[in-house]
Design a protein around this motif. Sequence first.
Motif, short mmCIF file in Angstrom:
data_model
loop_
_atom_site.label_atom_id
_atom_site.label_comp_id
_atom_site.label_asym_id
_atom_site.label_seq_id
_atom_site.Cartn_x
_atom_site.Cartn_y
_atom_site.Cartn_z
N GLY A 163 15.83 -7.90 -53.94
CA GLY A 163 16.27 -6.53 -54.23
C GLY A 163 16.69 -6.27 -55.65
N LYS A 164 16.63 -7.26 -56.53
CA LYS A 164 17.02 -7.09 -57.93
C LYS A 164 15.86 -7.43 -58.86
CE LYS A 164 21.39 -5.92 -57.45
NZ LYS A 164 21.96 -4.66 -57.98
N TYR A 165 15.93 -6.88 -60.09
CA TYR A 165 14.84 -7.01 -61.04
C TYR A 165 15.22 -7.89 -62.22
CZ TYR A 165 12.68 -3.10 -58.57
OH TYR A 165 12.12 -2.29 -57.61
N GLY A 166 14.22 -8.62 -62.73
CA GLY A 166 14.37 -9.44 -63.92
C GLY A 166 13.02 -9.66 -64.57
N VAL A 203 13.16 -15.92 -67.24
CA VAL A 203 13.83 -15.89 -68.54
C VAL A 203 14.97 -14.89 -68.56
CG1 VAL A 203 11.91 -16.77 -69.92
CG2 VAL A 203 12.01 -14.34 -69.37
N ILE A 204 14.91 -13.90 -67.68
CA ILE A 204 16.02 -12.96 -67.54
C ILE A 204 16.28 -12.81 -66.05
CG2 ILE A 204 16.84 -10.59 -67.91
CD1 ILE A 204 15.11 -10.46 -70.39
N GLU A 205 17.45 -13.22 -65.62
CA GLU A 205 17.76 -13.29 -64.20
C GLU A 205 17.64 -11.93 -63.52
OE1 GLU A 205 21.91 -13.99 -63.21
OE2 GLU A 205 22.43 -13.69 -65.32
N THR A 206 17.37 -11.96 -62.25
CA THR A 206 17.21 -10.74 -61.45
C THR A 206 18.59 -10.18 -61.11
OG1 THR A 206 16.98 -12.19 -59.51
CG2 THR A 206 14.97 -11.34 -60.49
N ARG A 207 19.04 -9.28 -61.99
CA ARG A 207 20.38 -8.71 -61.82
C ARG A 207 20.40 -7.20 -62.04
NH1 ARG A 207 22.92 -8.47 -67.14
NH2 ARG A 207 21.61 -9.49 -68.70
N PHE A 208 19.25 -6.59 -62.27
CA PHE A 208 19.19 -5.16 -62.55
C PHE A 208 18.72 -4.37 -61.33
CE2 PHE A 208 18.24 -7.42 -66.54
CZ PHE A 208 19.39 -7.08 -67.26
N ASP A 209 19.19 -3.13 -61.23
CA ASP A 209 18.79 -2.27 -60.12
C ASP A 209 17.35 -1.77 -60.29
OD1 ASP A 209 21.35 -2.55 -59.12
OD2 ASP A 209 22.08 -0.77 -60.18
N ARG A 210 16.94 -1.53 -61.52
CA ARG A 210 15.58 -1.10 -61.82
C ARG A 210 15.23 -1.51 -63.25
NH1 ARG A 210 12.88 3.01 -59.10
NH2 ARG A 210 11.19 2.40 -60.51
N VAL A 211 13.94 -1.56 -63.51
CA VAL A 211 13.44 -1.66 -64.88
C VAL A 211 12.58 -0.44 -65.11
CG1 VAL A 211 12.00 -2.93 -66.50
CG2 VAL A 211 13.50 -4.18 -64.93
N TRP A 212 13.01 0.44 -66.03
CA TRP A 212 12.25 1.67 -66.29
C TRP A 212 11.09 1.43 -67.23
CZ3 TRP A 212 13.12 4.56 -62.54
CH2 TRP A 212 14.40 4.93 -62.11
N ARG A 213 11.28 0.61 -68.25
CA ARG A 213 10.23 0.28 -69.21
C ARG A 213 10.25 -1.22 -69.46
NH1 ARG A 213 9.82 5.00 -68.45
NH2 ARG A 213 9.26 6.71 -69.86
N GLY A 214 9.06 -1.85 -69.39
CA GLY A 214 8.98 -3.26 -69.72
C GLY A 214 9.19 -3.47 -71.21
N PHE A 215 9.16 -4.72 -71.63
CA PHE A 215 9.44 -5.02 -73.04
C PHE A 215 8.36 -4.44 -73.95
CE2 PHE A 215 12.40 -8.03 -71.28
CZ PHE A 215 13.44 -7.95 -72.18
N ASP A 253 24.08 -0.03 -61.97
CA ASP A 253 25.18 0.83 -61.50
C ASP A 253 24.92 2.30 -61.82
OD1 ASP A 253 26.56 -1.44 -60.59
OD2 ASP A 253 27.46 -1.75 -62.57
N ASN A 254 23.67 2.73 -61.57
CA ASN A 254 23.26 4.14 -61.74
C ASN A 254 23.32 4.62 -63.18
OD1 ASN A 254 22.76 4.61 -58.94
ND2 ASN A 254 24.98 4.77 -58.62
N LYS A 255 23.28 3.71 -64.12
CA LYS A 255 23.25 4.07 -65.54
C LYS A 255 22.15 3.27 -66.24
CE LYS A 255 27.05 6.70 -65.62
NZ LYS A 255 27.49 6.52 -64.22
N ASP A 256 21.61 3.86 -67.32
CA ASP A 256 20.55 3.20 -68.09
C ASP A 256 21.10 2.55 -69.34
OD1 ASP A 256 18.84 4.13 -66.18
OD2 ASP A 256 17.74 5.50 -67.50
N ILE A 278 22.29 -1.85 -75.81
CA ILE A 278 23.00 -0.62 -75.47
C ILE A 278 23.48 -0.76 -74.03
CG2 ILE A 278 22.85 1.89 -75.19
CD1 ILE A 278 20.60 1.92 -77.22
N LYS A 279 24.76 -0.75 -73.83
CA LYS A 279 25.30 -0.91 -72.49
C LYS A 279 24.87 0.26 -71.60
CE LYS A 279 29.28 -3.71 -73.83
NZ LYS A 279 30.76 -3.85 -73.82
N PRO A 280 24.78 0.02 -70.29
CA PRO A 280 24.34 1.09 -69.37
C PRO A 280 25.39 2.19 -69.22
CG PRO A 280 24.93 -0.88 -68.15
CD PRO A 280 24.99 -1.26 -69.59
#
Length: 313
Positions: free
Chosen positions: A81-84, A93-105, A116-119, A130-132
Amino acid sequence: MKRYLYLIKKDKLYGYINSKGEIEITPMYKDAMEFSDGLAKVTTVEGESYFIDEDNNPFIKPDVDWYLKFENGYAEIKKDGKYGFIDKKGQLVIETRFDRVWRGFNKEGFAIVRQDNKDGIIDKNGDFLIKPTFLAINEFSEGVMSAKNQDGKYGFIDINGNTVIDFKFEYVGKFSEGLSSFKDGGKEGFINKLGEVVIKPRYSYVLDFHNGLAAYLSKDINKMGYINQQDEIVIKSKYDVLNNFNEGIAVFCNDDSYGYIDIYGNEILKNVFLSADDFKNGLGLVATKEPMEWGYVNKKGEWVYKPKNFSLW
């Protein structure tokens, strides 16, 4: 010349052709995606999924619940259920801890993620640049990106999160060729990088500038045309649908039939197709009518690949 492969489907199996229409990878996969960053995600008839390289060699088989294409060395994945992200060795290389990924690298080395509902924005170490804190952050373009603050207003920020253009707009797009669309009072126009209005908001809808032109929708007649950066109508509003120009060619639609025009308004290919996609690396994917066949055409309107019973979907 860089090598490009194009996705095809023949006899219910997917494969790839080159720019001459020659088969490079024989149709053999139950499902497949376009190549990106030198790799493509495929699924065999037995149901096994993995990445292949352009020579059809199995490359990586990620042990995750879901994954997407590679972009600039990293691929977005989902597990529990988490993205990395993984790299091209298949390593996390980046642990699965995000709710979504809007744009890849992107090529600048950062990605837009949601937590937490912030980008926010992360670098390739997974650290927040940039913190969410924003309700939305959009694609990075020409040194800045649009964002939506807690008050629901849009403005532009740089990679450090500094405000470049004040948060005062109903909506803004992205910068392309020095201008960005914006909305005011339900109408759309364009601003420059100083936040100054250069094209007043008088259109129902606009697209980005490409090849010096931006598509607009005329509400009075509900038709689309193109303007230049001086807000002069270059191609009159007579189309039901227009896309951005890509490689000097744009998709248009009238009477539920699609074709292509150039930047002078010349119809490169008449609107005789059931559908048409933007040109990519010199070719456009189109569907014919009665019988429906999918194939690729070049900018001269010539078929590069037109098999029988061809369908991507």
